[in-house]
Design a protein around this motif. Structure first.
Motif, PDB file in Angstrom:
ATOM      1  N   MET A   1       0.833  -1.203   0.000  1.00  0.00           N
ATOM      2  CA  MET A   1       0.000   0.000   0.000  1.00  0.00           C
ATOM      3  C   MET A   1       0.863   1.247   0.000  1.00  0.00           C
ATOM      4  SD  MET A   1      -3.374   0.605   2.319  1.00  0.00           S
ATOM      5  CE  MET A   1      -2.554   1.123   3.811  1.00  0.00           C
ATOM      6  N   ASN A   2       2.091   1.132  -0.537  1.00  0.00           N
ATOM      7  CA  ASN A   2       3.054   2.215  -0.527  1.00  0.00           C
ATOM      8  C   ASN A   2       3.297   2.646   0.919  1.00  0.00           C
ATOM      9  OD1 ASN A   2       2.772   1.847  -3.224  1.00  0.00           O
ATOM     10  ND2 ASN A   2       1.798   3.821  -3.637  1.00  0.00           N
ATOM     11  N   SER A   3       3.447   3.948   1.177  1.00  0.00           N
ATOM     12  CA  SER A   3       3.681   4.423   2.538  1.00  0.00           C
ATOM     13  C   SER A   3       2.427   5.007   3.165  1.00  0.00           C
ATOM     14  CB  SER A   3       4.788   5.495   2.519  1.00  0.00           C
ATOM     15  OG  SER A   3       4.410   6.578   1.695  1.00  0.00           O
ATOM     16  N   THR A   4       1.294   4.856   2.489  1.00  0.00           N
ATOM     17  CA  THR A   4       0.051   5.451   2.978  1.00  0.00           C
ATOM     18  C   THR A   4      -0.530   4.631   4.119  1.00  0.00           C
ATOM     19  OG1 THR A   4      -0.377   6.237   0.751  1.00  0.00           O
ATOM     20  CG2 THR A   4      -2.219   6.262   2.278  1.00  0.00           C
ATOM     21  N   SER A   5      -0.880   5.276   5.216  1.00  0.00           N
ATOM     22  CA  SER A   5      -1.481   4.563   6.335  1.00  0.00           C
ATOM     23  C   SER A   5      -2.940   4.281   6.054  1.00  0.00           C
ATOM     24  CB  SER A   5      -1.360   5.401   7.616  1.00  0.00           C
ATOM     25  OG  SER A   5      -2.131   6.573   7.506  1.00  0.00           O
ATOM     26  N   THR A   6      -3.482   3.291   6.766  1.00  0.00           N
ATOM     27  CA  THR A   6      -4.870   2.887   6.506  1.00  0.00           C
ATOM     28  C   THR A   6      -5.877   3.880   7.062  1.00  0.00           C
ATOM     29  OG1 THR A   6      -4.904   1.600   8.557  1.00  0.00           O
ATOM     30  CG2 THR A   6      -4.224   0.466   6.526  1.00  0.00           C
ATOM     31  N   SER A   7      -5.437   4.802   7.913  1.00  0.00           N
ATOM     32  CA  SER A   7      -6.378   5.714   8.563  1.00  0.00           C
ATOM     33  C   SER A   7      -6.854   6.840   7.654  1.00  0.00           C
ATOM     34  CB  SER A   7      -5.729   6.316   9.821  1.00  0.00           C
ATOM     35  OG  SER A   7      -4.564   7.034   9.465  1.00  0.00           O
ATOM     36  N   ASP A   8      -6.090   7.142   6.583  1.00  0.00           N
ATOM     37  CA  ASP A   8      -6.460   8.285   5.751  1.00  0.00           C
ATOM     38  C   ASP A   8      -6.714   7.902   4.297  1.00  0.00           C
ATOM     39  OD1 ASP A   8      -3.929   7.665   4.999  1.00  0.00           O
ATOM     40  OD2 ASP A   8      -3.083   9.684   5.252  1.00  0.00           O
ATOM     41  N   VAL A   9      -7.125   6.675   4.075  1.00  0.00           N
ATOM     42  CA  VAL A   9      -7.266   6.202   2.696  1.00  0.00           C
ATOM     43  C   VAL A   9      -8.675   6.368   2.140  1.00  0.00           C
ATOM     44  CG1 VAL A   9      -5.398   4.532   2.960  1.00  0.00           C
ATOM     45  CG2 VAL A   9      -7.762   3.822   3.404  1.00  0.00           C
ATOM     46  N   ILE A  10      -9.671   6.543   3.009  1.00  0.00           N
ATOM     47  CA  ILE A  10     -11.049   6.635   2.518  1.00  0.00           C
ATOM     48  C   ILE A  10     -11.188   7.844   1.604  1.00  0.00           C
ATOM     49  CG2 ILE A  10     -13.484   6.776   3.138  1.00  0.00           C
ATOM     50  CD1 ILE A  10     -12.041   4.209   4.037  1.00  0.00           C
ATOM     51  N   SER A  26     -11.910   0.611   4.597  1.00  0.00           N
ATOM     52  CA  SER A  26     -10.643   0.022   5.036  1.00  0.00           C
ATOM     53  C   SER A  26     -10.884  -0.672   6.372  1.00  0.00           C
ATOM     54  CB  SER A  26      -9.575   1.102   5.188  1.00  0.00           C
ATOM     55  OG  SER A  26      -8.378   0.557   5.708  1.00  0.00           O
ATOM     56  N   GLY A  27     -10.602  -1.979   6.432  1.00  0.00           N
ATOM     57  CA  GLY A  27     -10.834  -2.694   7.685  1.00  0.00           C
ATOM     58  C   GLY A  27     -10.900  -4.191   7.486  1.00  0.00           C
ATOM     59  N   LEU A  28     -11.475  -4.869   8.468  1.00  0.00           N
ATOM     60  CA  LEU A  28     -11.580  -6.323   8.462  1.00  0.00           C
ATOM     61  C   LEU A  28     -12.873  -6.760   7.776  1.00  0.00           C
ATOM     62  CD1 LEU A  28     -10.446  -7.045  12.131  1.00  0.00           C
ATOM     63  CD2 LEU A  28      -9.048  -7.026  10.043  1.00  0.00           C
ATOM     64  N   VAL A  29     -12.793  -7.895   7.094  1.00  0.00           N
ATOM     65  CA  VAL A  29     -13.972  -8.478   6.434  1.00  0.00           C
ATOM     66  C   VAL A  29     -14.034  -9.953   6.836  1.00  0.00           C
ATOM     67  CG1 VAL A  29     -15.176  -8.879   4.260  1.00  0.00           C
ATOM     68  CG2 VAL A  29     -13.674  -6.894   4.490  1.00  0.00           C
ATOM     69  N   PRO A  30     -14.673 -10.246   8.001  1.00  0.00           N
ATOM     70  CA  PRO A  30     -14.740 -11.642   8.464  1.00  0.00           C
ATOM     71  C   PRO A  30     -15.461 -12.523   7.440  1.00  0.00           C
ATOM     72  CG  PRO A  30     -15.446 -10.092  10.163  1.00  0.00           C
ATOM     73  CD  PRO A  30     -15.339  -9.320   8.891  1.00  0.00           C
ATOM     74  N   PRO A  31     -15.168 -13.801   7.392  1.00  0.00           N
ATOM     75  CA  PRO A  31     -14.289 -14.535   8.318  1.00  0.00           C
ATOM     76  C   PRO A  31     -12.809 -14.519   7.893  1.00  0.00           C
ATOM     77  CG  PRO A  31     -15.326 -16.055   6.832  1.00  0.00           C
ATOM     78  CD  PRO A  31     -15.860 -14.704   6.469  1.00  0.00           C
ATOM     79  N   VAL A  32     -12.475 -13.884   6.766  1.00  0.00           N
ATOM     80  CA  VAL A  32     -11.092 -13.903   6.286  1.00  0.00           C
ATOM     81  C   VAL A  32     -10.270 -12.918   7.110  1.00  0.00           C
ATOM     82  CG1 VAL A  32      -9.563 -13.664   4.299  1.00  0.00           C
ATOM     83  CG2 VAL A  32     -11.919 -14.460   3.983  1.00  0.00           C
TER      84      VAL A  32
END
Length: 528
Positions: A1-10, A26-32
């Motif tokens: 994801m390059n150097s971009t953090s997951t908090s500011d990607v939306i 951006s986040g979890l998608v259970p069950p994976v």
């Protein structure tokens, strides 16, 4: 994801294997297990769902198959403007040279450097750039503040189409550092709607050309941003599903060209909202689905106050099927050029030349039609043929050769607003002209013409019968054999009893006599 953090990607724009998308989750998608990004593809056929997975809605898409979940390491978030410039204009265009050691004086101390000359060369190269194309280079923003202005301050034209810019603020951060910017292409960037005016007066102080094709921009957003384009002359808004919702006031007043092509929701009433842009000279309305137009402020034979400066109108690929549309265009006071190809009116007829002639005859001030110049001889021929073609209809409607009795009814005048003016220009059609001819009989295609030689007084006037389909070139060939004069030396013109004192040159060797409206009893003038 390059150097971009997951908090500011939306909301960020991304590229994956050549396809562009917007990050919606951006986040979890259970069950994976593990982190996922939910993206909405620009191309809805690229996705698999609408943002839902096993009954849970993680994000929403405009199209039911535009969504996908992707692992972050597969996503390209792009590069800043200056990095893209260097990749495109330094690393790609400059051949690598062997690094050399160089001694420079910093303060009072000699310092050994390696590759210092190439750095200077790169900086010099960037500072000279004026026209830049970064199409599809994954540009995502300006980068460090002030660096663009330092590296390439002389840029005047940028193509930033199909990049990863996601907001107007990112565009402004770039433009603010380019004080000479005149041309900006942002096509195929999905720019988020600004919450307030993102373009205070002076943000784009020198911008003359702005291209926003396929950006999803709305008319309200255009008007909101337009205060920042004080000298804009050309605005391209193709394929945005635009609805013109309000009249521009105090903005877009300098625009000379406006392209609204392929915005299928635009109708004639919306066009009236832009009808008073004072400097609008070119209006491109290809493929908007328009079929009718009526200027309510102008009656038959009058000019409308709308579109006062409009000189060139493009109406290709529409649904125009009625001649009344062309009659209305004659009301535009400045219209000189028209393009209207691929419409039912122009495509439905087997005789394209007749259609062209009728358009020319109906729009009196037209100088160019479908990118072909209208020469004076063509206009004269078109108007005479039009006058003849509808002569019988004119007589039945109350038309008469005697001006005192010439009172065609309102229905005829509405269908043929210029007919009376053409009668004044060329004279009312004579009964002999209006006799129905049988075009398949040769005798009805033969013209009896006198042939004179104004500069050769020893030559007698002769009379010849020539087909009206005979080209000027073939007439010259016939006369060359008759007079024993080379074809290249012959100059032809003609005069008509209907237009005494006026001589019409037969300039185009490839055109038939009927193109110039040569008729029975006319006189060919031959010079060499």
């Amino acid at each position: 994801m390059n150097s971009t953090s997951t908090s500011d990607v939306i909301g960020r724009r991304v590229e994956v294997n050549g396809e562009h998308a917007t990050v919606r989750f951006s986040g979890l998608v259970p069950p994976v297990a593990g982190l996922w990004l939910g993206v909405e593809w620009d191309n809805p056929e690229r996705g698999k769902h609408d943002g839902s997975h096993e009954g849970t809605v993680y994000f929403k898409c405009r199209h039911p198959t535009a969504g996908s979940f992707i692992r972050p390491h597969k996503v390209n978030f792009g590069v800043d403007f200056l990095t893209a410039i260097k990749n495109r204009y330094v690393l790609e265009d400059e051949p690598k040279e062997e690094e050399t050691e160089q001694i420079v004086i910093i303060g009072n101390k000699p310092v050994e450097t390696i590759g210092f000359d190439s750095v200077i060369k790169q900086q010099s190269q960037l500072s000279k750039l004026q026209d830049v194309s970064l199409r599809n280079c994954a540009v995502n923003g300006a980068g460090d503040k002030g660096e663009i202005a330092k590296a390439c301050p002389n840029i005047r034209s940028i193509d930033l189409s199909k990049n990863l810019l996601s907001s107007w603020e990112e565009v402004i951060d770039i433009a603010d550092q380019l004080k000479h910017l005149e041309v900006l292409n942002l096509s195929e960037n999905k720019l988020t709607s600004p919450s307030s005016s993102p373009s205070p007066t002076g943000t784009f102080p020198t911008l003359k050309v702005l291209v926003l094709n396929r950006t999803g921009v709305t008319w309200a957003e255009v008007l909101r941003c337009a205060s920042g384009w004080p000298v804009l002359e050309k605005l391209y808004l193709e394929s945005n599903n635009i609805i013109i919702s309000e009249r521009p006031t105090d903005v877009l007043q300098t625009v000379k060209l406006l392209d609204l092509s392929s915005n299928q929701l635009i109708d004639e009433n919306q066009l009236f909202l832009i009808a008073y842009l004072p400097r609008l000279e070119q209006l491109i309305l290809s493929d908007i689905g328009i079929s009718s137009i009526h200027f309510p402020d102008a009656g038959i034979g009058c000019k409308t106050s709308m579109f006062p400066s409009l000189q060139y109108l493009v109406l290709n690929d529409n649904q125009i099927a009625q001649w009344s549309f062309m009659n209305e265009l004659d009301k535009l006071q400045s219209l000189h050029a028209l393009s209207c190809t691929r419409n039912p009116l122009t495509e439905g007829s087997k005789d394209a030349q007749t259609t062209r002639q009728f358009i020319i005859a109906r729009i009196g001030q037209l100088r160019t039609l479908n990118k072909c110049a209208i020469e004076p001889e063509e206009r004269r021929g078109a108007e005479l043929d039009y006058r003849k073609a509808f002569g019988n209809e004119w007589k039945k409607a109350g038309g008469h050769q005697d001006p005192e009795k010439n009172r065609p009814n309102e229905e005829f005048l509405a269908a043929h607003p210029r007919y009376q003016a053409l009668c004044l220009k060329y004279g009312a059609p004579e009964d002999g002209e209006l006799k129905t001819q049988q075009p398949f009989l040769l005798k009805n295609q033969l013209l009896t013409l006198k042939i004179k030689y104004p500069n050769q007084h020893d030559q007698k006037v002769i009379e010849k019968q020539l087909p009206d389909s005979m080209t000027v070139q073939k007439v010259k060939g016939l006369l060359s054999r008759l007079l024993k004069v080379p074809v290249s030396e012959l100059l032809l013109s003609y005069e008509s009893p209907k237009m005494p004192g006026k001589e019409v040159e037969l300039e185009n060797d490839l055109q038939p006599l009927r193109f110039y409206s040569v008729e029975n009893g006319d006189c060919l003038l031959v010079r060499w």
